[in-house]
Design an enzyme around this catalytic site. Sequence first.
Site, PDB file in Angstrom:
ATOM      1  N   GLU A   1     -38.413 -19.899   6.486  1.00 36.59           N
ATOM      2  CA  GLU A   1     -38.402 -21.236   7.092  1.00 36.59           C
ATOM      3  C   GLU A   1     -39.741 -21.958   6.905  1.00 36.59           C
ATOM      4  O   GLU A   1     -40.022 -22.927   7.605  1.00 36.59           O
ATOM      5  CB  GLU A   1     -38.110 -21.106   8.593  1.00 36.59           C
ATOM      6  CG  GLU A   1     -36.774 -20.496   8.900  1.00 36.59           C
ATOM      7  CD  GLU A   1     -36.741 -19.758  10.224  1.00 36.59           C
ATOM      8  OE1 GLU A   1     -35.685 -19.746  10.871  1.00 36.59           O
ATOM      9  OE2 GLU A   1     -37.773 -19.177  10.621  1.00 36.59           O
TER      10      GLU A   1
ATOM     11  N   GLY B   1     -22.949 -20.952  12.004  1.00 35.53           N
ATOM     12  CA  GLY B   1     -24.043 -20.015  11.704  1.00 35.53           C
ATOM     13  C   GLY B   1     -24.181 -18.955  12.775  1.00 35.53           C
ATOM     14  O   GLY B   1     -25.209 -18.883  13.446  1.00 35.53           O
TER      15      GLY B   1
ATOM     16  N   ALA C   1     -32.282 -11.932  20.680  1.00 32.31           N
ATOM     17  CA  ALA C   1     -30.998 -11.340  20.300  1.00 32.31           C
ATOM     18  C   ALA C   1     -31.174 -10.609  18.979  1.00 32.31           C
ATOM     19  O   ALA C   1     -31.976 -11.022  18.135  1.00 32.31           O
ATOM     20  CB  ALA C   1     -29.929 -12.412  20.174  1.00 32.31           C
TER      21      ALA C   1
ATOM     22  N   LYS D   1     -43.412 -25.098  20.234  1.00 30.19           N
ATOM     23  CA  LYS D   1     -42.833 -23.915  19.571  1.00 30.19           C
ATOM     24  C   LYS D   1     -43.305 -23.853  18.127  1.00 30.19           C
ATOM     25  O   LYS D   1     -43.614 -22.776  17.603  1.00 30.19           O
ATOM     26  CB  LYS D   1     -41.297 -23.992  19.649  1.00 30.19           C
ATOM     27  CG  LYS D   1     -40.558 -22.832  18.990  1.00 30.19           C
ATOM     28  CD  LYS D   1     -40.646 -21.567  19.798  1.00 30.19           C
ATOM     29  CE  LYS D   1     -40.296 -20.282  19.076  1.00 30.19           C
ATOM     30  NZ  LYS D   1     -39.038 -20.202  18.412  1.00 30.19           N
TER      31      LYS D   1
HETATM   32  O1  PAF Z   1     -39.830 -16.689  14.516  1.00 34.97           O
HETATM   33  C1  PAF Z   1     -39.968 -15.783  15.353  1.00 34.97           C
HETATM   34  O2  PAF Z   1     -39.943 -14.587  15.064  1.00 34.97           O
HETATM   35  C2  PAF Z   1     -40.145 -16.183  16.814  1.00 34.97           C
HETATM   36  O3  PAF Z   1     -39.960 -17.572  16.929  1.00 34.97           O
HETATM   37  C3  PAF Z   1     -41.481 -15.759  17.433  1.00 34.97           C
HETATM   38  C4  PAF Z   1     -41.676 -16.538  18.715  1.00 34.97           C
HETATM   39  C5  PAF Z   1     -42.645 -15.993  16.512  1.00 34.97           C
HETATM   40  C6  PAF Z   1     -41.441 -14.326  17.887  1.00 34.97           C
HETATM   41  O4  PAF Z   1     -41.277 -13.395  16.868  1.00 34.97           O
END
Ligand code: PAF
Length: 294
Positions: free
Chosen positions: A257, A7, A120, A175
């Site tokens: 997601e 990926g 990135a 996260k």
């Molecule tokens: O999913 C995303 O875009 C990133 O994990 C985050 C931290 C929300 C920043 O855009």
Amino acid sequence: MNIAVLGPGAIGSLWASRLHSAGHTVSLWSRQTPPTLSIQLDQRQPTHFINNSIEALAQADLILVTLKAPNVEMSLAKLKSQIHNDTMIVLMHNGMGTAEKVNLLLPNNPLILATTTHGALRETTNQVRHTGLGKTELGGYNKAGKRCEFLAEVFQHALPQVVWNPTILDALWNKLAINCAINPLTAIHKITNGELAQERYAEPLHSIINEVALVMQAEGIKTDSEVLSQSVAQVIQATAKNLSSMQQDIVHQRQSEIDFITGYLIEKAQHHNIATPVNRSLYDAVKNIEQGWN
Ligand code: PAF
């Protein structure tokens, strides 16, 4: 080491290039079919990687999976017969819930989970820009994975800062909290991350975070809504100009997601009998948008 990157999107290409520069033999496994793919990272010379080679996959000491969460289980299931029992599998993506599935699919392979804050951007099919320095945390998921602490050094040599985190699930939950707060709201309202700092989003953010904090505490993670609010506010500020990954997916009508972010939270909340009405309504709203596409 022989490393296969499964990926190679923006983050996968960044790691593939840096691991190659660190002296490893890196191959790619991608949706694109050519037998070699060239990737140019920033202003460096392009690197030509072997692509979709069953031989390279079978010889891999390590498979770095940087696919989006919804594609992880199916892709590994298709490749299962080519993956050696000893090959270490590292999962690096937004969201949670794939590790359980991969561990059932490949029970003998060392399984390691990772989270990174590097930025990135894939500018063209072959060009990737490293937009922001970050930190990467790795940690073992199963017994064999927990013995792979040396991987932190391998990754650190390629792209610092990397730490081995024996409580990687806590890092992934933290996260997840950030993604539960930022991603659905930015996708539904079609706004940048920075716009979430406006007064009108204070109440929804507060409610989302309160619900997430309760679920995290029930999962045995030491946190509270104050700590989570602070990290969410920090990320909103640090990524103010960015479009979240979910907002980009929704704009381009790609499956998001959501099942692995808010969906995972709701599943765990149900398990603990915790009500999450605000997260549930955001989940339904994103699902509705997705189901509206032809
Ligand atoms: O999913 C995303 O875009 C990133 O994990 C985050 C931290 C929300 C920043 O855009």
